[in-house]
Design a protein around this motif. Structure first.
Motif, PDB file in Angstrom:
ATOM      1  N   GLY A  53       0.792  -1.220   0.000  1.00 19.83           N
ATOM      2  CA  GLY A  53       0.000   0.000   0.000  1.00 19.83           C
ATOM      3  C   GLY A  53       0.823   1.267   0.000  1.00 19.83           C
ATOM      4  N   GLY A  54       2.125   1.144  -0.015  1.00 23.55           N
ATOM      5  CA  GLY A  54       2.990   2.311  -0.054  1.00 23.55           C
ATOM      6  C   GLY A  54       3.487   2.773   1.292  1.00 23.55           C
ATOM      7  N   ALA A  55       2.984   2.173   2.392  1.00 21.94           N
ATOM      8  CA  ALA A  55       3.455   2.565   3.722  1.00 21.94           C
ATOM      9  C   ALA A  55       4.830   1.962   3.973  1.00 21.94           C
ATOM     10  CB  ALA A  55       2.465   2.087   4.784  1.00 21.94           C
ATOM     11  N   ARG A  56       5.521   2.494   4.947  1.00 22.59           N
ATOM     12  CA  ARG A  56       6.852   2.002   5.264  1.00 22.59           C
ATOM     13  C   ARG A  56       6.775   0.570   5.785  1.00 22.59           C
ATOM     14  NH1 ARG A  56       9.703   6.407   8.988  1.00 22.59           N
ATOM     15  NH2 ARG A  56      11.551   5.190   8.415  1.00 22.59           N
ATOM     16  N   GLY A  57       7.720  -0.266   5.337  1.00 14.88           N
ATOM     17  CA  GLY A  57       7.745  -1.639   5.789  1.00 14.88           C
ATOM     18  C   GLY A  57       8.077  -1.729   7.264  1.00 14.88           C
ATOM     19  N   ILE A  58       7.549  -2.756   7.925  1.00 12.84           N
ATOM     20  CA  ILE A  58       7.727  -2.926   9.373  1.00 12.84           C
ATOM     21  C   ILE A  58       8.404  -4.261   9.622  1.00 12.84           C
ATOM     22  CG2 ILE A  58       6.539  -3.201  11.592  1.00 12.84           C
ATOM     23  CD1 ILE A  58       4.308  -1.415  10.429  1.00 12.84           C
ATOM     24  N   GLU A  59       9.487  -4.236  10.383  1.00 10.48           N
ATOM     25  CA  GLU A  59      10.186  -5.456  10.779  1.00 10.48           C
ATOM     26  C   GLU A  59       9.673  -5.983  12.115  1.00 10.48           C
ATOM     27  OE1 GLU A  59      12.294  -7.156   9.048  1.00 10.48           O
ATOM     28  OE2 GLU A  59      12.508  -5.764   7.367  1.00 10.48           O
ATOM     29  N   ALA A  60       9.450  -5.090  13.072  1.00 10.15           N
ATOM     30  CA  ALA A  60       9.035  -5.532  14.407  1.00 10.15           C
ATOM     31  C   ALA A  60       8.416  -4.365  15.162  1.00 10.15           C
ATOM     32  CB  ALA A  60      10.211  -6.094  15.184  1.00 10.15           C
ATOM     33  N   ILE A  61       7.526  -4.696  16.094  1.00 10.84           N
ATOM     34  CA  ILE A  61       6.949  -3.738  17.040  1.00 10.84           C
ATOM     35  C   ILE A  61       7.023  -4.366  18.423  1.00 10.84           C
ATOM     36  CG2 ILE A  61       4.950  -2.344  17.678  1.00 10.84           C
ATOM     37  CD1 ILE A  61       3.913  -2.590  14.846  1.00 10.84           C
ATOM     38  N   VAL A  62       7.618  -3.654  19.380  1.00 14.86           N
ATOM     39  CA  VAL A  62       7.724  -4.175  20.748  1.00 14.86           C
ATOM     40  C   VAL A  62       7.313  -3.086  21.722  1.00 14.86           C
ATOM     41  CG1 VAL A  62       9.591  -5.761  20.145  1.00 14.86           C
ATOM     42  CG2 VAL A  62      10.139  -3.479  21.024  1.00 14.86           C
ATOM     43  N   PRO A  63       6.898  -3.468  22.929  1.00 15.47           N
ATOM     44  CA  PRO A  63       6.546  -2.452  23.930  1.00 15.47           C
ATOM     45  C   PRO A  63       7.787  -1.689  24.377  1.00 15.47           C
ATOM     46  CG  PRO A  63       6.553  -4.630  24.912  1.00 15.47           C
ATOM     47  CD  PRO A  63       6.715  -4.842  23.445  1.00 15.47           C
ATOM     48  N   ALA A  64       7.617  -0.402  24.610  1.00 16.68           N
ATOM     49  CA  ALA A  64       8.714   0.431  25.093  1.00 16.68           C
ATOM     50  C   ALA A  64       8.281   1.208  26.322  1.00 16.68           C
ATOM     51  CB  ALA A  64       9.179   1.398  23.994  1.00 16.68           C
ATOM     52  N   ASP A  65       7.266   0.720  26.996  1.00 17.11           N
ATOM     53  CA  ASP A  65       6.823   1.346  28.231  1.00 17.11           C
ATOM     54  C   ASP A  65       7.206   0.441  29.400  1.00 17.11           C
ATOM     55  OD1 ASP A  65       5.059  -0.730  27.896  1.00 17.11           O
ATOM     56  OD2 ASP A  65       3.272   0.497  27.678  1.00 17.11           O
ATOM     57  N   ASP A  66       6.648   0.726  30.544  1.00 20.62           N
ATOM     58  CA  ASP A  66       6.927  -0.073  31.728  1.00 20.62           C
ATOM     59  C   ASP A  66       5.698  -0.915  32.015  1.00 20.62           C
ATOM     60  OD1 ASP A  66       7.605   0.668  35.245  1.00 20.62           O
ATOM     61  OD2 ASP A  66       7.859  -1.155  34.077  1.00 20.62           O
ATOM     62  N   PRO A  67       5.613  -2.113  31.456  1.00 23.47           N
ATOM     63  CA  PRO A  67       4.384  -2.892  31.600  1.00 23.47           C
ATOM     64  C   PRO A  67       4.137  -3.297  33.040  1.00 23.47           C
ATOM     65  CG  PRO A  67       6.125  -4.243  30.680  1.00 23.47           C
ATOM     66  CD  PRO A  67       6.662  -2.838  30.747  1.00 23.47           C
ATOM     67  N   SER A  68       2.892  -3.524  33.342  1.00 22.98           N
ATOM     68  CA  SER A  68       2.544  -4.045  34.654  1.00 22.98           C
ATOM     69  C   SER A  68       3.094  -5.461  34.769  1.00 22.98           C
ATOM     70  CB  SER A  68       1.028  -4.037  34.837  1.00 22.98           C
ATOM     71  OG  SER A  68       0.415  -4.857  33.878  1.00 22.98           O
ATOM     72  N   PRO A  69       3.129  -6.034  35.970  1.00 19.03           N
ATOM     73  CA  PRO A  69       3.718  -7.365  36.127  1.00 19.03           C
ATOM     74  C   PRO A  69       3.180  -8.345  35.095  1.00 19.03           C
ATOM     75  CG  PRO A  69       3.166  -6.462  38.261  1.00 19.03           C
ATOM     76  CD  PRO A  69       2.627  -5.489  37.245  1.00 19.03           C
ATOM     77  N   ALA A  70       4.095  -9.115  34.533  1.00 16.44           N
ATOM     78  CA  ALA A  70       3.735 -10.007  33.438  1.00 16.44           C
ATOM     79  C   ALA A  70       2.734 -11.050  33.886  1.00 16.44           C
ATOM     80  CB  ALA A  70       4.986 -10.688  32.896  1.00 16.44           C
ATOM     81  N   ARG A  71       1.844 -11.404  32.980  1.00 15.23           N
ATOM     82  CA  ARG A  71       0.926 -12.508  33.228  1.00 15.23           C
ATOM     83  C   ARG A  71       1.015 -13.440  32.040  1.00 15.23           C
ATOM     84  NH1 ARG A  71      -3.935 -12.522  30.392  1.00 15.23           N
ATOM     85  NH2 ARG A  71      -4.332 -10.672  29.144  1.00 15.23           N
ATOM     86  N   PRO A  72       0.671 -14.690  32.203  1.00 12.73           N
ATOM     87  CA  PRO A  72       0.715 -15.603  31.067  1.00 12.73           C
ATOM     88  C   PRO A  72      -0.165 -15.091  29.940  1.00 12.73           C
ATOM     89  CG  PRO A  72       0.434 -16.810  33.113  1.00 12.73           C
ATOM     90  CD  PRO A  72       0.253 -15.351  33.439  1.00 12.73           C
ATOM     91  N   HIS A  73       0.391 -15.034  28.765  1.00  9.21           N
ATOM     92  CA  HIS A  73      -0.360 -14.625  27.577  1.00  9.21           C
ATOM     93  C   HIS A  73      -1.315 -15.759  27.251  1.00  9.21           C
ATOM     94  CE1 HIS A  73      -1.269 -13.405  23.527  1.00  9.21           C
ATOM     95  NE2 HIS A  73      -0.517 -12.345  23.629  1.00  9.21           N
ATOM     96  N   GLY A  74      -2.624 -15.495  27.387  1.00  5.12           N
ATOM     97  CA  GLY A  74      -3.637 -16.530  27.438  1.00  5.12           C
ATOM     98  C   GLY A  74      -3.486 -17.701  26.501  1.00  5.12           C
TER      99      GLY A  74
END
Length: 482
Positions: free
Chosen positions: A93-114
């Motif tokens: 579609g002409g948008a910039r290609g994306i290799e990866a997206i990761v969180p860059a904030d301070d997440p709350s305590p991790a929980r199992p990803h369902g």
């Protein structure tokens, strides 16, 4: 938007460095928005937009397909600060290609990803107080105010059929809307034609301008820093769609991403579509059924799909929202670990007591996960979820039946959950008998790895037998396969 911690930024930098030295890494807030057509307009495809909002306010449109693949679970990152690695290539579609997206904030305590079963800190639970503010705005050339402000305020109430009560019930009291309020009506500085442009059959609403002008009009009366969500109500049609998702901006000195909805009158006159858009505000995607068509609004077991079918009607608030399915509940961290059980393919035959998903304080499993073999490609693979539903209560009372419901879920939540149908071909809307598995009936997964036999009914749900050979001797009920 929260500033990322050193640990999160280091993790992002390490990931990006491994992906290629030529990559450009950019941080900002992740906006995801869904557009849902008006009733009677289901021939219109839903819309989905993704954007990275830079700290200075500039927005970079993201190709949705590449964003989903780059993030794994893109929806878990909605309204959060992220780091995006752009490649030198362009998308189709002409948008910039994306290799990866990761969180860059301070997440709350991790929980199992369902569904993936991993603990990576990406998926964060939505818990506690989630205060919303409704802001009603009228276009400069439209005088009608369809509902008084008191109506919008009462929508947040705690009586059955009101949003405060609904979100408490569907979350097992994990969240509440205490302190939510409504203000308006405020006059927008421009006529509708300024905000909604294009030919009549292909209009485009300027959601940015609508957000900016409506919140600015209410700024003297509202402290936006004290809410997590903003429901914008407009006294005229937008572009044929209601919208829900997020908006990253600076309001009352706070620079962050708000859960946001944009509602025309047909949306705010009914709680079901309004709850649907608020679900998008919490980061929930659509659900679907297994008929293979392009219509995502054909799964009436989830308000995040079909808001209108099998809905309880209310004389004050129109169509009430049914519950969200068990997959969506787990996305937001509302299913306790003791109420979940995972069975891997190839496991011995297992008997499970399955309580209704609507029960608060259930004593047995409410989310049964069927795990297929791990794929070397993290973007492939399938899970199945099993839950029990029944037509009882202020929101579920008009469901199609009392049965076990099966959903197929793609890898890392990157695809919509699809209710499974044993009929061939599948029904257009999943309120048919083929989508409901009752005592004596059996479902076989399309890949042949699982069968689920509904053995018996209990006072609080069903007993199911899961395995490659789940058939029970002496069972004389109908056997269904798909």
């Amino acid at each position: 938007m929260r500033i990322g911690t050193g640990t999160a930024i280091l993790a992002a930098a390490t990931l990006f460095a491994a992906a290629g030295a030529q990559a450009q890494v950019v941080q900002g807030g992740l906006e995801l928005r869904w557009g849902d057509p008006a009733p009677g307009q289901r021939h219109l495809a839903p819309k989905f937009e993704a954007a990275l909002v830079l700290d200075g306010g500039a927005r970079l449109a993201l190709d949705p397909g590449q964003a989903r693949r780059g993030a794994g679970d893109l929806y878990a990152l909605a309204n959060r600060r992220v780091a995006v690695q752009f490649s030198s290539a362009k998308s189709a579609g002409g948008a910039r290609g994306i290799e990866a997206i990761v969180p860059a904030d301070d997440p709350s305590p991790a929980r199992p990803h369902g569904l993936a079963g991993k603990t990576d800190g990406v998926a964060t639970a939505t818990l506690g107080s989630t205060r919303w503010i409704t802001v009603a705005c009228r276009f400069g050339d439209i005088a009608e105010e369809q509902k008084p402000v008191a109506f919008f305020r009462s929508q947040y109430g705690e009586a059955a059929g009101e949003l405060g009560h609904y979100w408490r019930e569907v979350s097992y009291a994990k969240i509440n809307l205490a302190g939510s309020d409504a203000k308006g009506w405020y006059a927008l500085p421009q006529p509708r034609s300024h905000y909604v442009t294009g030919p009549a059959d292909d209009e485009k609403a300027d959601l940015t301008a609508l957000f900016n002008d409506c919140t600015a009009a209410a700024d003297a009366d509202v402290d936006f820093s004290q809410v997590i969500g903003i429901n914008l109500m407009f006294n005229g049609d937008l572009d044929g769609f209601a919208w829900g998702g997020g908006r990253c901006a600076t309001l009352d000195g706070a620079n962050r991403c708000w859960s946001t909805t944009w509602n025309p009158p047909w949306s705010f006159n009914n709680l079901a579509p309004l709850a649907h858009e608020m679900g998008h505000g919490y980061g929930l995607p659509h659900s679907d059924n297994s008929d293979g068509d392009d219509d995502t609004y054909d799964n009436p077991w989830d308000v995040m799909s079909d808001s209108w079918s099998n809905a309880v009607r209310d004389s004050t608030y129109g169509s009430r929202p049914k519950h969200i399915n068990i997959v969506q509940r787990d996305r937001l961290g509302w299913i306790d670990a003791a109420r979940k059980r995972t069975i891997a393919s190839g496991s011995a035959r297992t008997r499970v007591t399955l309580d209704y998903a609507s029960l608060a304080g259930a004593g047995n499993v409410q989310l049964l996960l069927l795990q297929t073999p791990t794929s070397p490609d993290p973007y492939r693979g399938t899970w199945y979820t099993i839950e029990a539903r029944r037509p009882v209560g202020a929101y579920e009372g008009a469901l199609a039946g009392d049965a076990v419901i099966v959903h197929r879920v793609g890898p890392n939540y990157s695809q919509e959950a699809e209710s499974q149908d044993a009929d061939v071909p599948p029904a257009n809307t999943a309120n048919n008998e083929g989508s409901m598995f009752k005592v004596g009936e059996l479902w076989m997964s399309p890949d042949g790895l699982f069968t689920v036999y509904v053995e018996s009914k209990t006072a609080t749900g069903f007993v199911v037998v899961v395995g490659p050979e789940a058939r029970v001797t002496g069972g004389n009920g109908q056997r269904r396969r798909r």
